[in-house]
Design a protein around this motif. Structure first.
Motif, PDB file in Angstrom:
ATOM      1  N   THR A  37       0.769  -1.402  -0.082  1.00  0.00           N
ATOM      2  CA  THR A  37      -0.084   0.046   0.187  1.00  0.00           C
ATOM      3  C   THR A  37       0.985   1.349  -0.008  1.00  0.00           C
ATOM      4  OG1 THR A  37      -0.278  -0.078   2.397  1.00  0.00           O
ATOM      5  CG2 THR A  37      -1.901  -0.951   1.172  1.00  0.00           C
ATOM      6  N   ASN A  38       2.081   1.313   0.205  1.00  0.00           N
ATOM      7  CA  ASN A  38       2.944   2.143   0.139  1.00  0.00           C
ATOM      8  C   ASN A  38       3.617   2.735  -0.935  1.00  0.00           C
ATOM      9  OD1 ASN A  38       2.407   2.369   3.138  1.00  0.00           O
ATOM     10  ND2 ASN A  38       4.609   1.228   3.741  1.00  0.00           N
ATOM     11  N   ILE A  39       3.287   1.986  -1.933  1.00  0.00           N
ATOM     12  CA  ILE A  39       4.009   2.248  -3.615  1.00  0.00           C
ATOM     13  C   ILE A  39       3.164   3.296  -3.872  1.00  0.00           C
ATOM     14  CG2 ILE A  39       4.698   1.242  -5.718  1.00  0.00           C
ATOM     15  CD1 ILE A  39       5.859  -0.424  -3.978  1.00  0.00           C
ATOM     16  N   THR A  40       3.893   4.553  -4.216  1.00  0.00           N
ATOM     17  CA  THR A  40       3.068   5.666  -4.929  1.00  0.00           C
ATOM     18  C   THR A  40       3.662   6.135  -6.009  1.00  0.00           C
ATOM     19  OG1 THR A  40       4.843   7.032  -3.862  1.00  0.00           O
ATOM     20  CG2 THR A  40       3.277   6.826  -2.396  1.00  0.00           C
ATOM     21  N   GLU A  41       2.715   6.913  -6.752  1.00  0.00           N
ATOM     22  CA  GLU A  41       3.343   7.422  -7.888  1.00  0.00           C
ATOM     23  C   GLU A  41       4.703   7.952  -8.159  1.00  0.00           C
ATOM     24  OE1 GLU A  41       1.260   7.576 -10.842  1.00  0.00           O
ATOM     25  OE2 GLU A  41       2.273   8.660 -12.085  1.00  0.00           O
ATOM     26  N   ALA A  42       5.155   8.546  -7.131  1.00  0.00           N
ATOM     27  CA  ALA A  42       6.426   9.016  -7.196  1.00  0.00           C
ATOM     28  C   ALA A  42       7.514   7.679  -6.992  1.00  0.00           C
ATOM     29  CB  ALA A  42       6.685   9.775  -5.715  1.00  0.00           C
ATOM     30  N   ASP A  43       7.069   6.508  -6.472  1.00  0.00           N
ATOM     31  CA  ASP A  43       7.906   5.408  -6.648  1.00  0.00           C
ATOM     32  C   ASP A  43       7.852   4.924  -7.863  1.00  0.00           C
ATOM     33  OD1 ASP A  43       8.729   5.100  -3.770  1.00  0.00           O
ATOM     34  OD2 ASP A  43       6.786   4.515  -3.370  1.00  0.00           O
ATOM     35  N   LEU A  44       6.923   4.980  -8.643  1.00  0.00           N
ATOM     36  CA  LEU A  44       6.959   4.504 -10.106  1.00  0.00           C
ATOM     37  C   LEU A  44       7.754   5.490 -10.806  1.00  0.00           C
ATOM     38  CD1 LEU A  44       3.059   3.674 -10.626  1.00  0.00           C
ATOM     39  CD2 LEU A  44       4.899   2.247  -9.813  1.00  0.00           C
ATOM     40  N   HIS A  45       8.013   6.483 -10.771  1.00  0.00           N
ATOM     41  CA  HIS A  45       8.903   7.438 -11.382  1.00  0.00           C
ATOM     42  C   HIS A  45      10.258   7.218 -11.342  1.00  0.00           C
ATOM     43  CE1 HIS A  45       5.910  10.002 -13.476  1.00  0.00           C
ATOM     44  NE2 HIS A  45       5.048  10.089 -12.489  1.00  0.00           N
ATOM     45  N   ALA A  46      10.466   7.025  -9.799  1.00  0.00           N
ATOM     46  CA  ALA A  46      11.649   6.761  -9.364  1.00  0.00           C
ATOM     47  C   ALA A  46      12.290   5.545  -9.798  1.00  0.00           C
ATOM     48  CB  ALA A  46      11.790   6.883  -7.701  1.00  0.00           C
ATOM     49  N   TYR A  47      11.353   4.438  -9.946  1.00  0.00           N
ATOM     50  CA  TYR A  47      11.625   3.170 -10.277  1.00  0.00           C
ATOM     51  C   TYR A  47      12.172   3.177 -11.711  1.00  0.00           C
ATOM     52  CZ  TYR A  47      10.834  -1.619 -12.253  1.00  0.00           C
ATOM     53  OH  TYR A  47      10.927  -2.878 -12.688  1.00  0.00           O
ATOM     54  N   VAL A  48      11.333   4.191 -12.717  1.00  0.00           N
ATOM     55  CA  VAL A  48      11.640   4.147 -14.007  1.00  0.00           C
ATOM     56  C   VAL A  48      13.077   4.871 -14.371  1.00  0.00           C
ATOM     57  CG1 VAL A  48      10.848   5.556 -16.080  1.00  0.00           C
ATOM     58  CG2 VAL A  48       9.273   4.244 -14.875  1.00  0.00           C
ATOM     59  N   ASP A  49      13.256   6.038 -13.362  1.00  0.00           N
ATOM     60  CA  ASP A  49      14.345   6.593 -13.704  1.00  0.00           C
ATOM     61  C   ASP A  49      15.490   6.052 -12.808  1.00  0.00           C
ATOM     62  OD1 ASP A  49      13.134   8.819 -15.042  1.00  0.00           O
ATOM     63  OD2 ASP A  49      12.333   9.618 -13.169  1.00  0.00           O
ATOM     64  N   GLY A  50      15.452   5.024 -12.135  1.00  0.00           N
ATOM     65  CA  GLY A  50      16.584   4.123 -11.490  1.00  0.00           C
ATOM     66  C   GLY A  50      16.913   4.784 -10.401  1.00  0.00           C
ATOM     67  N   GLN A  51      16.082   5.837  -9.614  1.00  0.00           N
ATOM     68  CA  GLN A  51      16.580   6.441  -8.441  1.00  0.00           C
ATOM     69  C   GLN A  51      16.190   5.792  -7.400  1.00  0.00           C
ATOM     70  OE1 GLN A  51      16.541  10.592  -8.974  1.00  0.00           O
ATOM     71  NE2 GLN A  51      16.701  10.482 -11.198  1.00  0.00           N
ATOM     72  N   LEU A  52      15.950   4.350  -7.140  1.00  0.00           N
ATOM     73  CA  LEU A  52      15.530   3.912  -5.908  1.00  0.00           C
ATOM     74  C   LEU A  52      16.777   2.931  -5.615  1.00  0.00           C
ATOM     75  CD1 LEU A  52      12.006   2.441  -6.764  1.00  0.00           C
ATOM     76  CD2 LEU A  52      12.327   4.367  -5.316  1.00  0.00           C
ATOM     77  N   ASP A  53      16.750   2.803  -4.327  1.00  0.00           N
ATOM     78  CA  ASP A  53      17.887   1.870  -3.766  1.00  0.00           C
ATOM     79  C   ASP A  53      17.418   0.452  -4.102  1.00  0.00           C
ATOM     80  OD1 ASP A  53      16.448   0.601  -1.725  1.00  0.00           O
ATOM     81  OD2 ASP A  53      16.591   2.672  -0.489  1.00  0.00           O
ATOM     82  N   ALA A  54      18.300  -0.406  -4.123  1.00  0.00           N
ATOM     83  CA  ALA A  54      17.993  -1.847  -4.558  1.00  0.00           C
ATOM     84  C   ALA A  54      16.912  -2.627  -3.836  1.00  0.00           C
ATOM     85  CB  ALA A  54      19.363  -2.541  -4.121  1.00  0.00           C
ATOM     86  N   VAL A  55      16.851  -2.270  -2.515  1.00  0.00           N
ATOM     87  CA  VAL A  55      15.622  -2.728  -1.920  1.00  0.00           C
ATOM     88  C   VAL A  55      14.395  -2.452  -2.544  1.00  0.00           C
ATOM     89  CG1 VAL A  55      14.615  -3.197   0.478  1.00  0.00           C
ATOM     90  CG2 VAL A  55      16.986  -3.282   0.182  1.00  0.00           C
ATOM     91  N   ARG A  56      14.142  -1.051  -2.411  1.00  0.00           N
ATOM     92  CA  ARG A  56      13.081  -0.525  -3.032  1.00  0.00           C
ATOM     93  C   ARG A  56      12.699  -0.699  -4.248  1.00  0.00           C
ATOM     94  NH1 ARG A  56       8.423   0.700  -0.576  1.00  0.00           N
ATOM     95  NH2 ARG A  56       7.529   2.729  -1.311  1.00  0.00           N
ATOM     96  N   HIS A  57      13.662  -0.899  -5.072  1.00  0.00           N
ATOM     97  CA  HIS A  57      13.496  -1.210  -6.452  1.00  0.00           C
ATOM     98  C   HIS A  57      12.857  -2.728  -6.668  1.00  0.00           C
ATOM     99  CE1 HIS A  57      14.582  -0.700 -10.695  1.00  0.00           C
ATOM    100  NE2 HIS A  57      14.644  -1.918 -10.851  1.00  0.00           N
ATOM    101  N   ALA A  58      13.348  -3.742  -5.898  1.00  0.00           N
ATOM    102  CA  ALA A  58      13.058  -4.868  -5.866  1.00  0.00           C
ATOM    103  C   ALA A  58      11.556  -5.070  -5.584  1.00  0.00           C
ATOM    104  CB  ALA A  58      13.695  -5.826  -4.978  1.00  0.00           C
ATOM    105  N   GLN A  59      11.209  -4.321  -4.385  1.00  0.00           N
ATOM    106  CA  GLN A  59       9.709  -4.249  -3.677  1.00  0.00           C
ATOM    107  C   GLN A  59       8.859  -3.722  -4.975  1.00  0.00           C
ATOM    108  OE1 GLN A  59      10.312  -1.669  -0.642  1.00  0.00           O
ATOM    109  NE2 GLN A  59      10.872  -3.311   0.848  1.00  0.00           N
ATOM    110  N   VAL A  60       9.313  -2.348  -5.709  1.00  0.00           N
ATOM    111  CA  VAL A  60       8.389  -1.920  -6.708  1.00  0.00           C
ATOM    112  C   VAL A  60       8.356  -2.955  -7.772  1.00  0.00           C
ATOM    113  CG1 VAL A  60       8.088  -0.201  -8.516  1.00  0.00           C
ATOM    114  CG2 VAL A  60       8.753   0.262  -5.974  1.00  0.00           C
ATOM    115  N   GLU A  61       9.347  -3.634  -8.062  1.00  0.00           N
ATOM    116  CA  GLU A  61       9.526  -4.516  -9.087  1.00  0.00           C
ATOM    117  C   GLU A  61       8.279  -5.993  -9.011  1.00  0.00           C
ATOM    118  OE1 GLU A  61      12.871  -5.258 -12.174  1.00  0.00           O
ATOM    119  OE2 GLU A  61      13.225  -6.632 -10.584  1.00  0.00           O
TER     120      GLU A  61
END
Lengths: 252, 168
Positions: free
Chosen positions: A5-29
C-alpha cells in the motif's frame, strides 16, 4: 507484501528513473507483477523515455559546429577575464570574426525584413475593409507611387500562373525605412503578400531564408539593395515556387 | 583558461542535445543557446569552484539563459530563424509520425515541466540535482515530472496500434 500500500506514483517514477535503492527497487518490481495497470503505466513511461532518447541522442554524434568549438566563443569582457578575452579576439580575427559577422547578419535581416513583413501580412490580409491602399486596377499608379516613395524601382511580380491575382498594394513604415507591400489573392481567397524595402549594406549570398511567426511563413531574400519577403499562411513548399517566380521576375 | 575551456568542451554535445530538445529540433536556436552558455561560463569561470559539479553548473547557466529568453519572448512575436531541422529519421514512416507527435507534445509542455522531464530523462540527473539546479524542493521536481509524463502518456494512446520505435 507489507509495502504494497505504500507504493506511490513517486515510486513509479523513481523506479523508471533508476533512482530507488536496490531494496525498494525490488519491492516495486515485485508489486508491479500483480498490478497490471501500474505496470502498463510504467511501461509507457519507459517507452516515452526511450523515445525521447531516440529523438535527441543523435545530436550527441553530430559534429560540433565551428562556432561552438573551443576558441570560437566570444567571452564577454569582465574583470580578470578581460585580458584573456583580448587574446581570444586576436585568435578570432581570421575565421572566427567572419563567423561572428555571419551570425549578426541573420538577425538584422530577420528584424528589418522578415519580422515586419510577417507582421504587416497579418495586419492587412485580415483587414476586410481596406486591405490595400491602391487597387490593382490602378497598377501603374501604384507602382509609380511606391517607386517614388521608396526611391527605387519597385515592381509587382505576376503570379497568375500560380492562381494568385494582384489585389493592390500600400506604403508602410518599416523599422527604419519605407516599405511597400503587394497583396495577392487566390481564387479561393487565400492571401499572400510581398514586402519590399531597401536593405543597407546587404552583401550576402542570394539565398532564400525562411522564418515563421505563429502561422505566417515568410521566405525572404536580398537582391542588390532591396530586400524582399513573401509571406503567407500556406505551407513552405507552396510558398517556395511563388518566391522563386517572384525572385526571377524581379531580378530582370 | 585553456584547461577550463577544454573541460567545457567535453560537455558541448550534451548541452546541444538538451538545447535541441528544448527548441524542438531547431538547431539554430539551440546552438545560439549553447553558445551563450559557453560564453557566459567562460566569462564566469572564476566563480566556478574547482572539483565541484561542472555539469550541474553549466546546465544551471544554460537554464537561466533559457528562462530569460522564454520570458522575453512571451512579449514579442515568436519568429524562428529557420524551419526546425528534420527529426532523426526512423526506420518506419509511422514511427517518424509518432516521434514527431511526441516532439510536438514535449514542446507544448509548460516550460517548468519540460525542463524537469528533459533533465531527468536525457541527462539522467537525480531529482536532488535537478532540485538544486532549479532551486525548488525535490517534491516539486517530482510533481512536475509526474505531470509531464502523464500528459505525454495521454498523447501516446493514439499510437497504441503503431507504437513508438522501440530501442534496444
Amino acid at each position: 507484501m507489507k509495502y504494497e500500500t505504500n507504493i506511490t506514483e513517486a515510486d513509479l517514477h523513481a523506479y523508471v528513473d533508476g533512482q530507488l535503492d536496490a531494496v525498494r527497487h525490488a519491492q516495486v518490481e515485485a508489486w508491479l507483477k500483480t498490478h497490471p495497470d501500474a505496470a502498463r503505466k510504467v511501461a509507457d513511461y519507459q517507452l516515452l523515455d526511450r523515445s525521447i532518447h531516440t529523438l535527441f541522442d543523435p545530436v550527441l554524434g553530430e559534429p560540433v559546429p565551428a562556432r561552438l568549438r573551443f576558441g570560437a566563443w566570444r567571452a564577454r569582457i569582465s574583470g580578470i577575464a578581460a585580458s584573456a578575452v583580448w587574446l581570444v579576439f586576436g585568435v578570432l580575427v581570421g575565421w572566427g570574426a567572419h563567423a561572428i559577422m555571419a551570425k549578426q547578419e541573420e538577425p538584422a535581416l530577420l528584424a528589418h525584413l522578415a519580422r515586419p513583413a510577417a507582421f504587416a501580412h497579418t495586419v492587412y490580409t485580415t483587414d476586410s475593409r481596406r486591405p490595400v491602399e491602391i487597387d490593382a486596377l490602378e497598377e501603374q499608379r501604384l507602382i509609380d507611387w511606391l517607386s517614388e516613395r521608396l526611391r527605387t524601382e519597385v515592381r509587382a511580380p505576376n503570379l497568375v500562373a500560380f492562381g494568385y491575382q494582384l489585389v493592390g498594394g500600400r506604403l508602410l513604415p518599416s523599422t527604419d525605412r519605407m516599405a511597400a507591400q503587394f497583396m495577392y489573392e487566390s481564387t479561393n481567397g487565400v492571401r499572400i503578400t510581398l514586402y519590399v524595402r531597401r536593405i543597407d549594406g546587404a552583401d550576402i549570398e542570394p539565398a532564400f531564408r525562411f522564418s515563421r511567426d505563429r502561422g505566417v511563413h515568410t521566405l525572404y531574400w536580398i537582391d542588390g539593395e532591396l530586400g524582399y519577403a513573401i509571406s503567407g499562411e500556406i505551407q513552405r513548399d507552396l510558398l517556395l515556387p511563388l518566391a522563386e517566380a517572384a525572385q526571377r521576375q524581379l531580378a530582370i | 583558461m585553456n584547461q577550463f575551456g577544454k573541460q567545457l568542451t567535453e560537455y558541448i554535445p550534451r548541452l546541444r542535445r538538451y538545447a535541441r530538445a528544448l527548441f524542438r529540433g531547431d538547431s539554430t536556436a539551440a546552438d545560439d543557446l549553447v553558445q551563450d552558455c559557453l560564453e557566459r561560463a567562460l566569462d564566469r569561470q572564476h566563480y566556478f569552484r574547482a572539483n565541484s559539479n561542472l555539469r550541474a553548473w553549466l546546465f544551471t547557466i544554460m537554464h537561466n539563459i533559457y528562462v530569460n529568453r522564454v520570458r522575453r519572448q512571451a512579449n514579442v512575436p515568436d519568429i524562428v530563424a529557420a524551419e526546425p531541422d528534420s527529426l532523426p529519421a526512423s526506420s518506419r514512416p509511422e514511427d517518424a509520425v509518432a516521434l514527431d507527435d511526441l516532439s510536438r507534445a514535449i514542446q507544448a509542455l509548460p516550460h517548468e515541466q519540460k525542463t524537469v522531464l528533459l533533465l531527468v530523462t536525457l541527462e539522467g540527473m537525480s531529482y536532488r540535482e535537478v532540485a538544486d539546479m532549479l532551486e525548488v524542493p525535490e517534491g516539486t521536481v517530482m510533481s512536475r515530472l509526474a505531470r509531464a509524463r502523464q500528459r505525454l502518456r495521454a498523447g501516446l494512446s493514439g499510437h497504441r496500434e503503431t507504437p513508438l520505435r522501440r530501442v534496444k
